[in-house]
Design a protein around this motif. Structure first.
Motif, mmCIF file in Angstrom:
data_model
loop_
_atom_site.group_PDB
_atom_site.id
_atom_site.type_symbol
_atom_site.label_atom_id
_atom_site.label_comp_id
_atom_site.label_asym_id
_atom_site.label_seq_id
_atom_site.Cartn_x
_atom_site.Cartn_y
_atom_site.Cartn_z
ATOM 1 N N MET A 42 -22.111 -17.324 -3.343
ATOM 2 C CA MET A 42 -23.092 -18.304 -3.805
ATOM 3 C C MET A 42 -23.126 -19.502 -2.859
ATOM 4 O O MET A 42 -22.542 -20.538 -3.123
ATOM 5 C CB MET A 42 -22.717 -18.756 -5.213
ATOM 6 N N SER A 43 -23.794 -19.304 -1.732
ATOM 7 C CA SER A 43 -23.795 -20.361 -0.722
ATOM 8 C C SER A 43 -24.545 -21.576 -1.229
ATOM 9 O O SER A 43 -25.393 -21.499 -2.100
ATOM 10 C CB SER A 43 -24.448 -19.837 0.550
ATOM 11 N N VAL A 44 -24.219 -22.682 -0.631
ATOM 12 C CA VAL A 44 -24.670 -23.957 -1.151
ATOM 13 C C VAL A 44 -25.673 -24.590 -0.192
ATOM 14 O O VAL A 44 -25.644 -24.332 1.007
ATOM 15 C CB VAL A 44 -23.434 -24.846 -1.393
ATOM 16 N N GLY A 45 -26.588 -25.370 -0.712
ATOM 17 C CA GLY A 45 -27.613 -25.982 0.121
ATOM 18 C C GLY A 45 -27.030 -26.987 1.099
ATOM 19 O O GLY A 45 -25.905 -27.428 0.967
ATOM 20 N N ILE A 46 -27.818 -27.315 2.104
ATOM 21 C CA ILE A 46 -27.369 -28.295 3.075
ATOM 22 C C ILE A 46 -27.852 -29.667 2.669
ATOM 23 O O ILE A 46 -29.046 -29.911 2.557
ATOM 24 C CB ILE A 46 -27.892 -27.947 4.479
ATOM 25 N N ARG A 47 -26.921 -30.552 2.447
ATOM 26 C CA ARG A 47 -27.264 -31.917 2.092
ATOM 27 C C ARG A 47 -27.638 -32.678 3.350
ATOM 28 O O ARG A 47 -27.294 -32.286 4.459
ATOM 29 C CB ARG A 47 -26.066 -32.590 1.415
ATOM 30 N N THR A 96 -27.137 -24.306 -8.900
ATOM 31 C CA THR A 96 -26.411 -23.334 -8.068
ATOM 32 C C THR A 96 -26.382 -23.731 -6.602
ATOM 33 O O THR A 96 -25.430 -23.434 -5.911
ATOM 34 C CB THR A 96 -27.014 -21.922 -8.175
ATOM 35 N N THR A 97 -27.436 -24.398 -6.126
ATOM 36 C CA THR A 97 -27.438 -24.747 -4.708
ATOM 37 C C THR A 97 -26.784 -26.096 -4.437
ATOM 38 O O THR A 97 -26.424 -26.385 -3.299
ATOM 39 C CB THR A 97 -28.869 -24.820 -4.160
ATOM 40 N N GLY A 98 -26.651 -26.921 -5.456
ATOM 41 C CA GLY A 98 -26.065 -28.226 -5.234
ATOM 42 C C GLY A 98 -27.062 -29.238 -4.669
ATOM 43 O O GLY A 98 -26.693 -30.363 -4.360
ATOM 44 N N LEU A 99 -28.300 -28.829 -4.529
ATOM 45 C CA LEU A 99 -29.314 -29.762 -4.038
ATOM 46 C C LEU A 99 -29.879 -30.556 -5.220
ATOM 47 O O LEU A 99 -29.714 -30.179 -6.373
ATOM 48 C CB LEU A 99 -30.432 -28.994 -3.333
#
Lengths: 414, 414
Positions: free
Chosen positions: B1-6, A36-39
């Motif tokens: 659904m915010s996304v993590g910071i890459r 869900t977070t894309g990490l």
DNA sequence: CTCTTTTTTTCGAGCCTCAAAAAAAATCAT
DNA sequence: ATGATTTTTTTTGAGGCTCGAAAAAAAGAG
């Protein structure tokens, strides 16, 4: 003048993201959070390992009879003892306080009836301090410390959520509740509008329906509104804003409780429906308070047959409909939750409300606008208040740069 | 659904920050940028060195007679040749296109008069394609390539800025301008509401006054609004939103151009003022168009003495005042810019407007609400459109992760 | 008991930001 | 002129963070 992203912000934000994912999704596994977070898995693993070490999260080793092959996912959960917050709700003649654990469960609760309209300023303040103090005292025994106090109150607060600027429940104005309570208890305090907290709660209760854009309208003695736009609570530039009830329905029209004329509330608030149902002049003084039972009786009369009662509800629906139409002209239609005693009579209001909306710019898709009703606003306000306080804690546990471990270790040590 | 910071987002965002600081502050030095962004000198040095290498920025070695001691600051400036964009403005009977260099200066310009109200759908589309094509052709010779097209148009667009949903300038609806122009030219296109672009432009023109929260109102044949709240352009949930002109002033009142009744526009649009000044019924059909000279003459008559003309402007002011009052109930008061031909008659409108606002919830501070006037909307719309396109380029030059250098090197190579 | 599958952790590489030191480029004082 | 002073900019090394790949862990399947 937005500011650059520092290197240490990165971890802080991703920690926040993990916590909010756990709070939102119940008991997700690390793999689900990664999705869900894309990490990456490694990042999630590292962060959740930290958070578990700090006793913010815990592994929920429930006996999940995994049907799948392979190493079973381990669910992550919030640690109930990671923090405790206080949710205080102040409304007309009513004050309540609840102590809530980190997972959102009520630990202790307290109600009081007050005569808010005739109390002195100091007395009102003292009552709020007392009820919080009582909650804290009871907690003291269990050894846990409250990390945040959120006060929801009917009326207008400043945009910084520190001062109650104006409220219909007492003639006193500009009460700096945040400063007062912080001075007394040494715990960060926020003061929020009750309808904004209703909106906040609806999002947690039903994220399917109340997601990015929706409106919560309180039909009570007055008319209040909380609105979430693009996923964010909508507030005014200086105040809590969203004073839907005081949009103008008819210029120079009926007398409103706020002293002006023609507001939506002056047609759709309990006192307005009451006034119209009893054939009183639109210029007559608004009743101070009408108990719910009387409003229920009025609605029952209106349902029995066509008469002044039914007409009063029709008028209310029309005012709400034109008001919503004007609102929708600005923000486009969105799902609406109708909350409060008025929601119990929404069957009487809805036809004229929809007819009015259909005659406005927002009415282009009037058929598709949907209304949900929830007659009891109090639990909603308390839930929203609690969640607001908890999400603040979520973002303070991974602290402003310097000692993120310190504050959370304190919480953990308890 | 915010996304993590890459991790790679970090550089990208900070690059964006540096570019926007240069665009905003004119010619800041590295030290100044470090101060405003809060990033360290080393970071700013590294990023600006990259950007200069990619020909996005350049050192502006103007002979600054530095009065201070020490190594003189070197100003950073946008490289005018870093990119070129097209700003297209489509309004009633009028189409214009401008080619703008990366610093915002007009390179080429083109105007056309059209009969938008009676043109065929395909014809209107073709005219827009033509005028852009012409601009591109002229540029081809100079060897520069357009990286972005922004189309500002009177009417409602979708929230994704791709489709013109509805417009008063032609009966045709749902024109997918972005897709059409992208298909033809292979350049990213956005379609924006003209009043939103006015607001955007005001922020660039006068950031002192128009900063975090303000409103731009267009008083023209119709009434439009662009609004910036908390530093962000305010749009609806589905559309460009902010249809202030179609908030309801009087339920079931005067006939509006939109086909409904009682809208603010039906009292304050040019056609409404005209209708009232000539004693026509409120239910009579709105005039299709009224040339500016006629409106000027009407205003002159109104100034000469009390009569139906002055009364018409008074009525317009009242509608605007109650409308603004309702708006301010939602968002709190904010500075207002009054733009368009109506601004030239604002002296006639203001008294009744202020009187009306004072009778609303927004009127609590009605004395402190300030109005600026700007009679000519066209340059504003073009400027806003250009800045919108340029800031998009700003954020695309440091690309989505993979090859940030590629796209900008192409621009630089030109 | 071994193989397969899935989840989680570990490890090294690659970036990025930061603080401190160094270099650069001007003015000021003598 | 020349060196001291001041201010800006660049360089350098250290410390963090995320990522992908590989390894480890923990189950079910055969």
């Amino acid at each position: 003048m937005s500011v650059g992203i520092r290197h240490d912000d990165l971890r802080r934000r991703n920690r926040a993201m993990v916590i909010s994912a756990v709070r939102r999704d119940g008991q997700p596994s690390r793999t689900e959070i990664a999705a869900t977070t894309g990490l990456s898995h490694s990042t999630i693993s590292a962060i959740s390992s930290d958070l578990i070490g700090e006793c913010v999260l815990m592994e929920a080793r429930g006996e999940t009879t995994s049907l799948k092959r392979g190493r079973p996912q381990v669910a992550l959960a919030l640690n109930p003892d990671a923090a405790v917050v206080a949710a205080v709700v102040l409304s007309l003649n009513f004050l309540s306080a609840a102590i809530i654990d980190y997972t959102g469960h009520v630990v202790a609760e307290e109600h009081r009836r007050l005569d808010t309209q005739h109390m002195g300023r100091e007395d009102l303040i003292q009552q709020c301090i007392d009820i919080v103090g009582q909650g804290l005292d009871r907690l003291q025994l269990s050894g846990r410390r409250v990390l945040r106090i959120a006060l929801a109150v009917q009326g207008i607060t400043d945009a910084q959520a520190r001062i109650l600027l104006w409220t219909p429940i007492t003639p006193h104005t500009d009460i700096p509740f945040a400063d007062l309570l912080e001075a007394r208890f040494g715990i960060p305090v926020i003061v929020e509008n009750d309808c904004n907290m209703m909106a906040e709660a609806l999002r947690w209760r039903n994220p399917e329906r109340y997601r990015e854009d929706f409106i919560a309208i309180l039909l009570s003695h007055g008319i209040g509104m909380g609105m979430i736009l693009k996923g964010e609570l909508f507030t005014g530039t200086h105040s809590s804003g969203g004073e839907f009830g005081h949009m103008i329905h008819k210029p120079d029209g009926a007398r409103c409780r706020c002293g002006r004329r023609g507001c939506v509330e002056a047609y759709a608030g309990n006192y307005a429906i009451w006034r119209n149902a009893h054939g009183l002049a639109e210029s007559s003084e608004p009743a101070a308070n009408i108990v719910d039972d009387d409003m229920q009786a009025l609605a029952a009369l209106a349902r029995e047959g066509d008469g002044p009662e039914r007409e009063a509800y029709r008028t209310a629906g029309e005012a709400l409909g034109f008001g919503l139409g004007s609102l929708f002209a600005l923000i486009d239609p969105a799902p609406v939750a109708v909350v409060g005693i008025g929601a119990a009579a929404f069957d009487l209001i809805e036809p004229s409300l929809r007819a009015a909306i259909a005659r406005t710019a927002g009415g282009q898709h009037s058929g598709s606008i949907s209304f949900d009703t929830e007659p009891d606003e109090r639990p909603l306000i308390r839930e929203g208040c609690a969640m607001r306080a908890l999400t603040f804690v979520d973002q303070e546990i991974f602290a402003p740069g310097s000692q993120p471990q310190e504050s959370s270790r304190q919480a953990a040590a308890i």
